[in-house]
Design an enzyme around this catalytic site. Structure first.
Site, PDB file in Angstrom:
ATOM      1  N   ASP A  15       0.721  -1.130  -0.135  1.00 40.60           N
ATOM      2  CA  ASP A  15      -0.124   0.084   0.075  1.00 40.60           C
ATOM      3  C   ASP A  15       0.895   1.279   0.055  1.00 40.60           C
ATOM      4  OD1 ASP A  15      -2.291  -1.615   0.098  1.00 40.60           O
ATOM      5  OD2 ASP A  15      -1.858  -1.836   2.384  1.00 40.60           O
ATOM      6  N   GLU A  16       1.807   1.121  -0.684  1.00 40.70           N
ATOM      7  CA  GLU A  16       2.808   2.318  -0.781  1.00 40.70           C
ATOM      8  C   GLU A  16       2.514   3.502  -1.575  1.00 40.70           C
ATOM      9  OE1 GLU A  16       3.977  -0.618  -1.098  1.00 40.70           O
ATOM     10  OE2 GLU A  16       5.505  -1.416   0.398  1.00 40.70           O
ATOM     11  N   GLY A  17       1.544   3.048  -2.512  1.00 44.30           N
ATOM     12  CA  GLY A  17       0.987   3.985  -3.589  1.00 44.30           C
ATOM     13  C   GLY A  17       1.823   3.623  -5.013  1.00 44.30           C
ATOM     14  N   LYS A  18       1.993   2.343  -5.216  1.00 38.45           N
ATOM     15  CA  LYS A  18       2.769   1.881  -6.360  1.00 38.45           C
ATOM     16  C   LYS A  18       2.132   2.214  -7.676  1.00 38.45           C
ATOM     17  CE  LYS A  18       3.425  -2.499  -4.731  1.00 38.45           C
ATOM     18  NZ  LYS A  18       2.777  -2.162  -3.340  1.00 38.45           N
ATOM     19  N   GLY A  19       0.615   1.898  -7.667  1.00 38.59           N
ATOM     20  CA  GLY A  19      -0.357   2.280  -8.814  1.00 38.59           C
ATOM     21  C   GLY A  19       0.148   3.368  -9.329  1.00 38.59           C
ATOM     22  N   GLY A  44      -3.806  -4.343  -4.659  1.00 37.09           N
ATOM     23  CA  GLY A  44      -4.658  -3.340  -4.915  1.00 37.09           C
ATOM     24  C   GLY A  44      -4.077  -2.097  -5.266  1.00 37.09           C
ATOM     25  N   HIS A  45      -4.250  -1.781  -6.588  1.00 40.26           N
ATOM     26  CA  HIS A  45      -3.224  -0.734  -6.901  1.00 40.26           C
ATOM     27  C   HIS A  45      -4.236   0.517  -7.743  1.00 40.26           C
ATOM     28  CE1 HIS A  45       0.474  -3.118  -7.939  1.00 40.26           C
ATOM     29  NE2 HIS A  45       0.311  -2.994  -6.659  1.00 40.26           N
ATOM     30  N   GLN A 228       2.687  -6.117  -3.580  1.00 41.79           N
ATOM     31  CA  GLN A 228       2.934  -6.186  -2.302  1.00 41.79           C
ATOM     32  C   GLN A 228       4.317  -5.405  -1.826  1.00 41.79           C
ATOM     33  OE1 GLN A 228       2.038  -9.524  -3.793  1.00 41.79           O
ATOM     34  NE2 GLN A 228       0.026  -8.706  -3.022  1.00 41.79           N
ATOM     35  N   THR A 243       3.310 -12.608   2.678  1.00 46.86           N
ATOM     36  CA  THR A 243       2.273 -13.016   1.553  1.00 46.86           C
ATOM     37  C   THR A 243       3.143 -14.253   1.264  1.00 46.86           C
ATOM     38  OG1 THR A 243       1.293 -12.484  -0.458  1.00 46.86           O
ATOM     39  CG2 THR A 243       3.515 -11.872  -0.418  1.00 46.86           C
TER      40      THR A 243
HETATM   41  P1  IMP Z   1      -2.090 -12.661   1.515  1.00 48.85           P
HETATM   42  O1  IMP Z   1      -1.182 -12.068   0.687  1.00 48.85           O
HETATM   43  O2  IMP Z   1      -3.563 -12.410   1.104  1.00 48.85           O
HETATM   44  O3  IMP Z   1      -1.820 -14.208   1.753  1.00 48.85           O
HETATM   45  O4  IMP Z   1      -1.696 -11.984   2.947  1.00 48.85           O
HETATM   46  C1  IMP Z   1      -0.674 -11.983   3.549  1.00 48.85           C
HETATM   47  C2  IMP Z   1      -0.325 -10.762   4.115  1.00 48.85           C
HETATM   48  O5  IMP Z   1       0.066  -9.871   3.396  1.00 48.85           O
HETATM   49  C3  IMP Z   1      -1.511  -9.990   5.330  1.00 48.85           C
HETATM   50  O6  IMP Z   1      -0.943  -9.387   6.237  1.00 48.85           O
HETATM   51  C4  IMP Z   1      -2.005  -9.055   4.013  1.00 48.85           C
HETATM   52  O7  IMP Z   1      -2.976  -8.137   4.582  1.00 48.85           O
HETATM   53  C5  IMP Z   1      -0.759  -8.727   3.559  1.00 48.85           C
HETATM   54  N1  IMP Z   1      -0.969  -8.042   1.933  1.00 48.85           N
HETATM   55  C6  IMP Z   1      -1.003  -9.008   0.730  1.00 48.85           C
HETATM   56  N2  IMP Z   1      -1.114  -8.188  -0.267  1.00 48.85           N
HETATM   57  C7  IMP Z   1      -0.947  -6.874   0.226  1.00 48.85           C
HETATM   58  C8  IMP Z   1      -1.062  -5.622  -0.465  1.00 48.85           C
HETATM   59  O8  IMP Z   1      -1.190  -5.295  -1.788  1.00 48.85           O
HETATM   60  N3  IMP Z   1      -0.930  -4.486   0.361  1.00 48.85           N
HETATM   61  C9  IMP Z   1      -0.856  -4.788   1.918  1.00 48.85           C
HETATM   62  N4  IMP Z   1      -0.813  -5.833   2.218  1.00 48.85           N
HETATM   63  C10 IMP Z   1      -0.895  -6.822   1.607  1.00 48.85           C
END
Ligand code: IMP
Length: 459
Positions: A15-19, A44-45, A228, A243
């Site tokens: 969630d750093e604002g990559k998109g 989520g971008h 991520q 992740t």
């Molecule tokens: P998963 O990737 O859904 O298995 O989640 C594992 C961990 O990574 C959890 O703490 C999620 O909240 C975090 N996570 C996965 N994708 C993102 C992302 O795009 N942004 C922020 N956190 C993420």
């Protein structure tokens, strides 16, 4: 000779604002191809244009540019039902996916993966999109890939796919019923849903390794869009609160199947820290249990701004209110779940680890405007553990509570305003950026001071 290429990697916890940064670079021109190489719909971008927000999950952020080629490469785990929804949503907004290609080697997120993640992922706070169980099956060599559904000619391989779904589903159903106490899934319904989805994207399936190699030979310029954050990397993140994929440059090799070393390796760093879900977060502001209880909002909404009194508490050192300040000004909520993101000060130790992992040679600093009006800004520059100063992110995160952040304090500013050049920022904001560069050891070449494309200062 190919033109310069760029890697975009999250340098914190996601969630750093990559998109926004990807969109900005593609829009600036000179980039022909955008490749997503890891993760899946857990990403989520969000891109903000004049006509509103475009949240993207699986599809690369270059899709908003008609001529850009967008590739979902082999390292991505693709939920075909989700992909089709995303393609159709874009279509309703007149965005064509004509230049989208999907790897035949990408693993498919199946309904049993989503069900298992929803059932078991809570202890890690996963996104429940089935990502972990899908990568598990990939490593366990039980997975189904796009190529199990669609052949080289773009035809649906009905016989093979149906057989595989029946085989795997029968194993999963035994596990569901006997171990997890979950209702069994109906393989025939899954088969029909996937056949219908495949009709939408079957002609987009390619050997993306070979496609990328060809585009490289053609001299195209690439942007490799990492999902991520580096601290969520399966090996180098805060394991097990991570992740399931390799994030950053390592994931780029795995996913693209080509020996690419992007010339520009850009880390995206938010001006403060956030984390979603469980796991250690050393420079956190406020107690996560309280945040979970008090700060949840309905999806798509936000908390009201802090009252003057609450702001006074925050400035007097109340960490919960300072965290909530960042959360409400920065709109730090999961876009689909409304989960409040945990907020904290910027942690340079974490960012330096991201720099090391991906050889980052430039940074984009995002959301600097969220810090407006905070007179004293803290930055975590090291940790103290058993009387020692620690500057490398530790592996044993179950002890991380014993690591006390060491902060340096910097003077804040009242308002960044509508600066169009870095030099127009308040002197203290410029000093903040320069100090971060010094501590991290990498130049900050983009400073983002708002959500729109135009709110971006190039250095
Ligand atoms: P998963 O990737 O859904 O298995 O989640 C594992 C961990 O990574 C959890 O703490 C999620 O909240 C975090 N996570 C996965 N994708 C993102 C992302 O795009 N942004 C922020 N956190 C993420």
């Amino acid at each position: 000779m190919s033109r310069p290429s760029v890697l975009i990697a999250g340098a914190q916890f996601g969630d750093e604002g990559k998109g926004k940064i990807v969109d900005l670079l593609v829009q600036k021109g000179d980039l022909d191809v955008v490749v997503r190489f890891n993760g899946g719909a857990n990403a989520g971008h969000t891109i903000v244009l004049d006509d509103g927000k475009y949240p993207l999950h699986l599809i690369p952020s270059g899709i908003l540019h008609e001529e850009t080629i967008n590739i979902i490469a082999a390292g991505v785990v693709v939920d075909p039902l989700f992909l089709v929804k995303e393609i159709e949503n874009l279509k309703t907004r007149n965005i064509s996916c004509k230049n989208l290609y999907i790897s035949d080697r990408a693993h498919m997120v199946m309904p049993w993966h989503r069900a298992l993640d929803a059932h078991q992922g809570g202890r890690l706070g996963t996104t429940a999109k089935g990502i972990g169980p899908c990568y598990e099956d990939r490593a366990g060599r039980r997975g189904l890939r796009i190529g199990d559904l669609i052949d080289e000619g773009g035809n649906i391989d009905r016989e093979h796919f149906s057989r595989r779904v029946r085989e795997v589903c029968s194993e999963k159903n035994t596990l569901f019923e006997k171990v997890h106490g979950l209702a069994p899934l109906d393989p025939e319904a899954i088969i029909q849903d996937f056949f219908a989805a495949a009709e939408v994207f079957r002609l987009k399936v390619r050997d993306t390794g070979a496609l990328i190699a060809q585009l490289l030979r053609d001299g195209k310029s690439f942007l490799y869009e990492g999902a991520q954050g580096s601290l969520l990397d399966v090996d180098w993140g805060t394991y097990p609160y991570v992740t399931s994929s390799s994030v950053g440059l390592a994931g780029c090799y795995v996913g693209t199947g080509n020996c690419v070393l992007p010339d520009h390796r850009m880390g995206v760093v938010k001006a403060y820290g956030t984390r979603v879900g469980e796991g250690p977060f050393p420079a956190e502001l406020g107690d996560y249990e309280r945040v979970k209880e008090q700060d949840k909002v309905a999806p798509g909404t936000s908390l009201p701004p802090l009252s003057d009194e609450q702001k006074q508490d925050a400035l007097a050192g109340d960490e919960y209110w300072m965290g909530r300040w960042l959360r409400s000004v920065g709109a730090e909520y999961g876009t689909t779940t409304g989960r409040p993101r945990r907020c904290g000060w910027l942690d340079v130790v974490a960012v330096r680890q991201a720099v090391r992992m991906s050889g980052l040679n430039r940074l984009a600093l995002t959301k600097l405007d969220v810090l407006d009006g905070i007179p004293k800004l803290r930055v975590c520059v090291a940790y103290e553990y058993q009387g020692q100063r620690i500057t490398d992110f530790p592996a044993r995160v179950h002890h991380l509570d014993d690591y006390q952040p060491i902060y340096e304090d910097l003077e804040g500013w009242e308002r960044l305003g509508n600066a169009t050049q870095f030099e127009q920022l308040p002197a203290t904001a410029q000093a903040y950026v320069l100090k971060l560069e010094e501590w991290i050891g990498v130049p900050i070449t983009i400073v983002s001071i708002g959500s729109h494309r135009t709110h971006s200062l190039w250095r």
